[in-house]
Design a protein around this motif. Structure first.
Motif, PDB file in Angstrom:
ATOM      1  N   HIS A  30      -2.364   4.903   3.900  1.00 40.68           N
ATOM      2  CA  HIS A  30      -3.466   3.949   3.842  1.00 40.68           C
ATOM      3  C   HIS A  30      -3.166   3.349   5.077  1.00 40.68           C
ATOM      4  O   HIS A  30      -2.587   2.980   5.969  1.00 40.68           O
ATOM      5  CB  HIS A  30      -2.854   2.157   3.597  1.00 40.68           C
ATOM      6  CG  HIS A  30      -4.236   1.911   2.660  1.00 40.68           C
ATOM      7  ND1 HIS A  30      -4.384   0.626   3.386  1.00 40.68           N
ATOM      8  CD2 HIS A  30      -5.379   1.654   1.638  1.00 40.68           C
ATOM      9  CE1 HIS A  30      -4.992  -0.012   3.319  1.00 40.68           C
ATOM     10  NE2 HIS A  30      -6.106   0.412   2.053  1.00 40.68           N
ATOM     11  N   HIS A  77       1.665   2.627  -3.726  1.00 38.11           N
ATOM     12  CA  HIS A  77       0.550   2.757  -4.139  1.00 38.11           C
ATOM     13  C   HIS A  77       0.697   4.206  -3.702  1.00 38.11           C
ATOM     14  O   HIS A  77       0.682   5.292  -4.707  1.00 38.11           O
ATOM     15  CB  HIS A  77      -0.993   2.098  -3.711  1.00 38.11           C
ATOM     16  CG  HIS A  77      -0.535   0.898  -4.461  1.00 38.11           C
ATOM     17  ND1 HIS A  77       0.394   0.028  -5.914  1.00 38.11           N
ATOM     18  CD2 HIS A  77      -0.859  -0.533  -4.348  1.00 38.11           C
ATOM     19  CE1 HIS A  77      -0.139  -1.397  -5.748  1.00 38.11           C
ATOM     20  NE2 HIS A  77      -0.784  -1.788  -4.463  1.00 38.11           N
ATOM     21  N   THR A  78       0.636   4.409  -2.717  1.00 38.08           N
ATOM     22  CA  THR A  78       0.693   5.757  -1.714  1.00 38.08           C
ATOM     23  C   THR A  78       1.774   6.417  -2.697  1.00 38.08           C
ATOM     24  O   THR A  78       1.620   8.005  -2.471  1.00 38.08           O
ATOM     25  CB  THR A  78       0.846   5.668  -0.693  1.00 38.08           C
ATOM     26  OG1 THR A  78      -1.205   5.062  -0.654  1.00 38.08           O
ATOM     27  CG2 THR A  78       0.541   7.320  -0.134  1.00 38.08           C
ATOM     28  N   GLU A  89       0.949  -0.970   0.091  1.00 38.05           N
ATOM     29  CA  GLU A  89       0.341  -0.136  -0.010  1.00 38.05           C
ATOM     30  C   GLU A  89       0.302   1.612   0.117  1.00 38.05           C
ATOM     31  O   GLU A  89       0.252   2.467  -0.331  1.00 38.05           O
ATOM     32  CB  GLU A  89      -0.905   0.080   1.093  1.00 38.05           C
ATOM     33  CG  GLU A  89      -1.951  -0.976   1.111  1.00 38.05           C
ATOM     34  CD  GLU A  89      -3.410  -0.837  -0.159  1.00 38.05           C
ATOM     35  OE1 GLU A  89      -3.102   0.025  -0.661  1.00 38.05           O
ATOM     36  OE2 GLU A  89      -3.962  -1.987  -0.508  1.00 38.05           O
TER      37      GLU A  89
END
Length: 204
Positions: A166, A17-18, A14
């Motif tokens: 996240h 992705h961020t 995650e």
């Protein structure tokens, strides 16, 4: 305290992705402005953040170390931060990395994708030889979640973006960093009973 392997891997996925979403939102005129951390520009801060991934490549498969065994992510930080020269070295590498980071988004996409594939193919208990000592992959990954996550927030702050991580990422970061702080001070601060000192910083 050992981290749960599945939680660490979810957090690692995650935060990648961020980070990429954050870098893609940075405008061309923002890369060489101050980066909200020390004397770094946003470009240099991005280069430093990518080291959270690059070091994984260097440490997996490296010659095993017998001089020091690191039990968990918190101990890694305790050992690493005991070296008084660590911050100067980090700052210098960030500046040098910034000079070499010509295409921040493209290079980040390549690096994050490549390292994510390597991590996915490596066992949780695979020994990795870090500069602080030998530890398991999953515990080292927890430190990479901390580094990538905290600096993603720094990049968001520097470029006026909404601050977001996240929940999986935040949970691992808080778990690791809370072990480095005096528990009573954190408990009192989190319940509104006392404020933390203005210069409070577990990564000193």
């Amino acid at each position: 305290m050992l981290q749960h392997p599945a939680a660490v891997r979810a957090a690692f996925d995650e935060v990648g992705h961020t980070l990429l979403r954050t870098l893609r939102a940075i405008t061309a005129d923002q890369w060489d402005r101050p980066g909200a951390l020390g004397n770094w520009t946003t470009r240099e801060l991005a280069a430093h953040t990518l080291r959270a991934y690059i070091t994984i490549e260097g440490y997996i498969g490296a010659e095993p170390r017998a001089d020091r065994m690191i039990a968990d992510a918190a101990e890694y930080y305790t050992v690493a931060l005991a070296d008084p020269s660590v911050h100067a070295g980090v700052a210098a590498r960030g500046r040098e990395g910034g000079r070499q980071l010509i295409d921040p988004v493209g290079e980040a996409e390549s690096t994050v994708g490549r390292v994510a594939a390597l991590v996915a193919a490596t066992a949780n208990d695979e020994p990795v030889s870090t500069f602080a000592g030998q530890m398991t992959l999953v515990e080292y990954l927890a430190t990479r979640v901390v580094e990538a996550g905290v600096h993603t927030l720094d990049l968001q702050r520097a470029t006026g973006q909404y601050l977001e991580l996240h929940p999986d990422t935040s949970a691992v970061i808080i778990s690791v960093l809370s072990q480095l702080a005096p528990a009573p001070a954190l408990i009192l601060a989190l319940t509104g009973r006392a404020a933390l000192p203005p210069d409070f910083n577990v990564l000193g």
